[in-house]
Motif scaffolding. Structure first.
Motif, PDB file in Angstrom:
ATOM      1  N   SER B   3       0.844  -1.189   0.000  1.00 29.63           N
ATOM      2  CA  SER B   3       0.000   0.000   0.000  1.00 29.63           C
ATOM      3  C   SER B   3       0.873   1.231   0.000  1.00 29.63           C
ATOM      4  CB  SER B   3      -0.935   0.012   1.214  1.00 29.63           C
ATOM      5  OG  SER B   3      -0.205   0.200   2.404  1.00 29.63           O
ATOM      6  N   VAL B   4       0.327   2.274  -0.560  1.00 26.27           N
ATOM      7  CA  VAL B   4       1.009   3.552  -0.621  1.00 26.27           C
ATOM      8  C   VAL B   4       0.063   4.596  -0.041  1.00 26.27           C
ATOM      9  CG1 VAL B   4       2.083   5.269  -2.110  1.00 26.27           C
ATOM     10  CG2 VAL B   4       2.231   2.842  -2.695  1.00 26.27           C
ATOM     11  N   THR B   5       0.558   5.367   0.905  1.00 27.22           N
ATOM     12  CA  THR B   5      -0.260   6.376   1.559  1.00 27.22           C
ATOM     13  C   THR B   5       0.294   7.763   1.293  1.00 27.22           C
ATOM     14  OG1 THR B   5      -0.833   4.845   3.351  1.00 27.22           O
ATOM     15  CG2 THR B   5      -1.206   7.179   3.746  1.00 27.22           C
ATOM     16  N   GLN B   6      -0.554   8.595   0.756  1.00 30.47           N
ATOM     17  CA  GLN B   6      -0.244  10.017   0.638  1.00 30.47           C
ATOM     18  C   GLN B   6      -1.243  10.724   1.553  1.00 30.47           C
ATOM     19  OE1 GLN B   6       0.171   9.581  -4.054  1.00 30.47           O
ATOM     20  NE2 GLN B   6       0.844  11.595  -3.375  1.00 30.47           N
ATOM     21  N   PRO B   7      -0.813  11.126   2.731  1.00 25.70           N
ATOM     22  CA  PRO B   7      -1.756  11.605   3.738  1.00 25.70           C
ATOM     23  C   PRO B   7      -2.398  12.952   3.425  1.00 25.70           C
ATOM     24  CG  PRO B   7       0.493  11.766   4.531  1.00 25.70           C
ATOM     25  CD  PRO B   7       0.546  11.031   3.242  1.00 25.70           C
ATOM     26  N   GLU B  20       6.898  20.192   0.574  1.00 24.12           N
ATOM     27  CA  GLU B  20       7.184  18.803   0.875  1.00 24.12           C
ATOM     28  C   GLU B  20       5.896  18.015   0.784  1.00 24.12           C
ATOM     29  OE1 GLU B  20       8.841  17.760   4.738  1.00 24.12           O
ATOM     30  OE2 GLU B  20       9.774  15.994   3.850  1.00 24.12           O
ATOM     31  N   LEU B  21       5.896  17.003  -0.050  1.00 22.96           N
ATOM     32  CA  LEU B  21       4.754  16.105  -0.197  1.00 22.96           C
ATOM     33  C   LEU B  21       5.142  14.762   0.409  1.00 22.96           C
ATOM     34  CD1 LEU B  21       3.624  16.871  -3.858  1.00 22.96           C
ATOM     35  CD2 LEU B  21       2.932  17.991  -1.739  1.00 22.96           C
ATOM     36  N   ARG B  22       4.260  14.243   1.242  1.00 19.78           N
ATOM     37  CA  ARG B  22       4.581  13.042   1.988  1.00 19.78           C
ATOM     38  C   ARG B  22       4.103  11.770   1.294  1.00 19.78           C
ATOM     39  NH1 ARG B  22       2.103  13.809   7.716  1.00 19.78           N
ATOM     40  NH2 ARG B  22       0.448  14.861   6.540  1.00 19.78           N
ATOM     41  N   CYS B  23       4.883  10.718   1.477  1.00 17.29           N
ATOM     42  CA  CYS B  23       4.536   9.411   0.926  1.00 17.29           C
ATOM     43  C   CYS B  23       5.077   8.343   1.870  1.00 17.29           C
ATOM     44  CB  CYS B  23       5.126   9.231  -0.460  1.00 17.29           C
ATOM     45  SG  CYS B  23       4.917   7.558  -1.136  1.00 17.29           S
ATOM     46  N   PHE B  63      12.900  19.099  -8.483  1.00 18.67           N
ATOM     47  CA  PHE B  63      12.396  18.260  -7.403  1.00 18.67           C
ATOM     48  C   PHE B  63      13.468  17.292  -6.906  1.00 18.67           C
ATOM     49  CE2 PHE B  63       7.954  19.233  -6.980  1.00 18.67           C
ATOM     50  CZ  PHE B  63       7.618  19.817  -8.193  1.00 18.67           C
ATOM     51  N   GLU B  64      13.356  16.946  -5.644  1.00 17.32           N
ATOM     52  CA  GLU B  64      14.182  15.909  -5.052  1.00 17.32           C
ATOM     53  C   GLU B  64      13.336  15.101  -4.079  1.00 17.32           C
ATOM     54  OE1 GLU B  64      17.353  17.976  -2.997  1.00 17.32           O
ATOM     55  OE2 GLU B  64      16.191  18.040  -1.135  1.00 17.32           O
ATOM     56  N   ALA B  65      13.795  13.908  -3.762  1.00 16.79           N
ATOM     57  CA  ALA B  65      13.083  13.076  -2.800  1.00 16.79           C
ATOM     58  C   ALA B  65      14.107  12.327  -1.965  1.00 16.79           C
ATOM     59  CB  ALA B  65      12.144  12.102  -3.503  1.00 16.79           C
ATOM     60  N   GLU B  66      13.725  12.040  -0.745  1.00 17.33           N
ATOM     61  CA  GLU B  66      14.611  11.319   0.158  1.00 17.33           C
ATOM     62  C   GLU B  66      13.946  10.048   0.637  1.00 17.33           C
ATOM     63  OE1 GLU B  66      15.923  13.495   3.587  1.00 17.33           O
ATOM     64  OE2 GLU B  66      17.537  12.063   3.997  1.00 17.33           O
ATOM     65  N   PHE B  67      14.629   8.940   0.453  1.00 16.22           N
ATOM     66  CA  PHE B  67      14.162   7.649   0.922  1.00 16.22           C
ATOM     67  C   PHE B  67      14.657   7.440   2.353  1.00 16.22           C
ATOM     68  CE2 PHE B  67      13.068   3.409   1.382  1.00 16.22           C
ATOM     69  CZ  PHE B  67      14.167   2.589   1.586  1.00 16.22           C
ATOM     70  N   LYS B  68      13.721   7.164   3.242  1.00 10.26           N
ATOM     71  CA  LYS B  68      14.066   6.862   4.637  1.00 10.26           C
ATOM     72  C   LYS B  68      13.506   5.482   4.975  1.00 10.26           C
ATOM     73  CE  LYS B  68      14.381  11.626   6.307  1.00 10.26           C
ATOM     74  NZ  LYS B  68      13.924  12.622   7.311  1.00 10.26           N
ATOM     75  N   SER B  70      13.860   3.618   7.605  1.00  9.99           N
ATOM     76  CA  SER B  70      13.327   3.438   8.960  1.00  9.99           C
ATOM     77  C   SER B  70      11.899   3.948   9.096  1.00  9.99           C
ATOM     78  CB  SER B  70      14.224   4.156   9.966  1.00  9.99           C
ATOM     79  OG  SER B  70      14.257   5.545   9.698  1.00  9.99           O
ATOM     80  N   GLN B  71      11.546   4.904   8.243  1.00 11.66           N
ATOM     81  CA  GLN B  71      10.198   5.481   8.288  1.00 11.66           C
ATOM     82  C   GLN B  71       9.322   5.000   7.145  1.00 11.66           C
ATOM     83  OE1 GLN B  71      10.506   9.774   8.581  1.00 11.66           O
ATOM     84  NE2 GLN B  71      12.164   9.657  10.072  1.00 11.66           N
ATOM     85  N   SER B  72       9.866   4.150   6.284  1.00 14.17           N
ATOM     86  CA  SER B  72       9.127   3.694   5.081  1.00 14.17           C
ATOM     87  C   SER B  72       8.531   4.891   4.347  1.00 14.17           C
ATOM     88  CB  SER B  72       8.017   2.706   5.462  1.00 14.17           C
ATOM     89  OG  SER B  72       8.562   1.547   6.036  1.00 14.17           O
ATOM     90  N   SER B  73       9.375   5.884   4.151  1.00 10.82           N
ATOM     91  CA  SER B  73       8.881   7.107   3.520  1.00 10.82           C
ATOM     92  C   SER B  73       9.733   7.489   2.318  1.00 10.82           C
ATOM     93  CB  SER B  73       8.858   8.259   4.526  1.00 10.82           C
ATOM     94  OG  SER B  73      10.175   8.660   4.869  1.00 10.82           O
ATOM     95  N   PHE B  74       9.118   8.247   1.451  1.00  9.99           N
ATOM     96  CA  PHE B  74       9.804   8.741   0.239  1.00  9.99           C
ATOM     97  C   PHE B  74       9.163  10.083  -0.074  1.00  9.99           C
ATOM     98  CE2 PHE B  74      12.588   8.439  -3.191  1.00  9.99           C
ATOM     99  CZ  PHE B  74      11.966   8.560  -4.430  1.00  9.99           C
ATOM    100  N   ASN B  75       9.535  11.098   0.693  1.00  6.39           N
ATOM    101  CA  ASN B  75       8.913  12.410   0.570  1.00  6.39           C
ATOM    102  C   ASN B  75       9.535  13.234  -0.540  1.00  6.39           C
ATOM    103  OD1 ASN B  75       7.380  11.636   2.735  1.00  6.39           O
ATOM    104  ND2 ASN B  75       8.431  12.935   4.223  1.00  6.39           N
TER     105      ASN B  75
END
Lengths: 116, 118
Positions: B3-7, B20-23, B63-68, B70-75
């Motif tokens: 699943s992918v969540t964009q809050p 910043e867009l969250r994912c 644009f840039e994005a950072e993969f984390k 530990s947080q399962s995020s790619f904002n």
């Protein structure tokens, strides 16, 4: 390079009818995927074609079927249309890298289907 | 299941402001990650992608994005938004475990609509 092309741009059908949507992939691409994007939602994977075979299928009923031709172009067919089938249908093409890497999918502009 | 969540369904920023867009994704292993942009009446255009390596990824249009992990995020981020950035943004994942058998299948979030005020 024309990119991914889709036809028609817009389509209006009534419930129970059948529809065929067409897609021509980007030059050099041999894999075609279809997605359904309902209003206000993200695209949902329908299926993917490679070498004229359906390689994978998403959670869509059998009313949704497809075909890929030797020139890699593809068709999406939907039978017995329901109101809920109204959506933007997106085609995406990608080069097949034989599982070594997932490369970019290039999307077409989509076909807007309205079912009345 | 993946699943992918964009809050954030809708974000409004002023032109020149940062963005910043969250994912967030749900999956057991590190998937392949993508950000796409969709303008009205258009298909999806790829902004950037992450497969492996450096967790800060540069894309098109600044644009840039950072993969984390530990947080399962790619904002997705942009330091200064332009009016032409107004569009809908989609985060997508392709599960790495499916690399061999489900090449190319993408799972999308529901999208974040970006409005830019002049």
């Amino acid at each position: 390079d024309a990119g991914v092309t889709q036809s028609p741009t817009h389509l209006i059908k009534t419930r129970g009818q059948q529809v065929t949507l067409r897609c021509s992939p980007k030059s050099g691409h041999d894999t075609v995927s279809w997605y359904q994007q309902a209003l206000g939602q993200g695209p949902q994977f329908i299926f993917q074609y490679y070498e004229e075979e359906e390689r994978q299928r998403g959670n869509f009923p059998d009313r949704f079927s497809g075909h890929q031709f030797p020139n890699y172009s593809s068709e999406l067919n939907v039978n017995a249309l329901l109101l809920g089938d109204s959506a933007l249908y997106l085609c995406a093409s990608s080069p097949d890298l034989s599982g070594r890497l997932i490369d970019e999918q290039f999307f077409g502009p989509g076909t807007r289907l309205t079912v009345l | 299941a993946q699943s992918v969540t964009q809050p954030d369904i809708h974000i409004t920023v002023s032109e020149g402001a940062s963005l910043e867009l969250r994912c967030n994704y749900s999956y057991g292993a590190t998937p392949y990650l993508f950000w796409y942009v969709q303008s009205p009446g258009q298909g999806l255009q790829l902004l950037l992608k992450y497969f492996s390596g450096d967790t800060l990824v540069q894309g098109i249009k600044g644009f840039e994005a950072e993969f984390k992990r530990s947080q399962s995020s790619f904002n997705l981020r942009k330091p200064s938004v332009h009016w032409s950035d107004a569009a809908e943004y989609f985060c997508a994942v392709a599960p790495a475990a499916d690399r061999g058998s489900t090449l190319g299948r993408l799972y999308f979030g529901r999208g974040t609509q970006l409005t830019v005020w002049p």
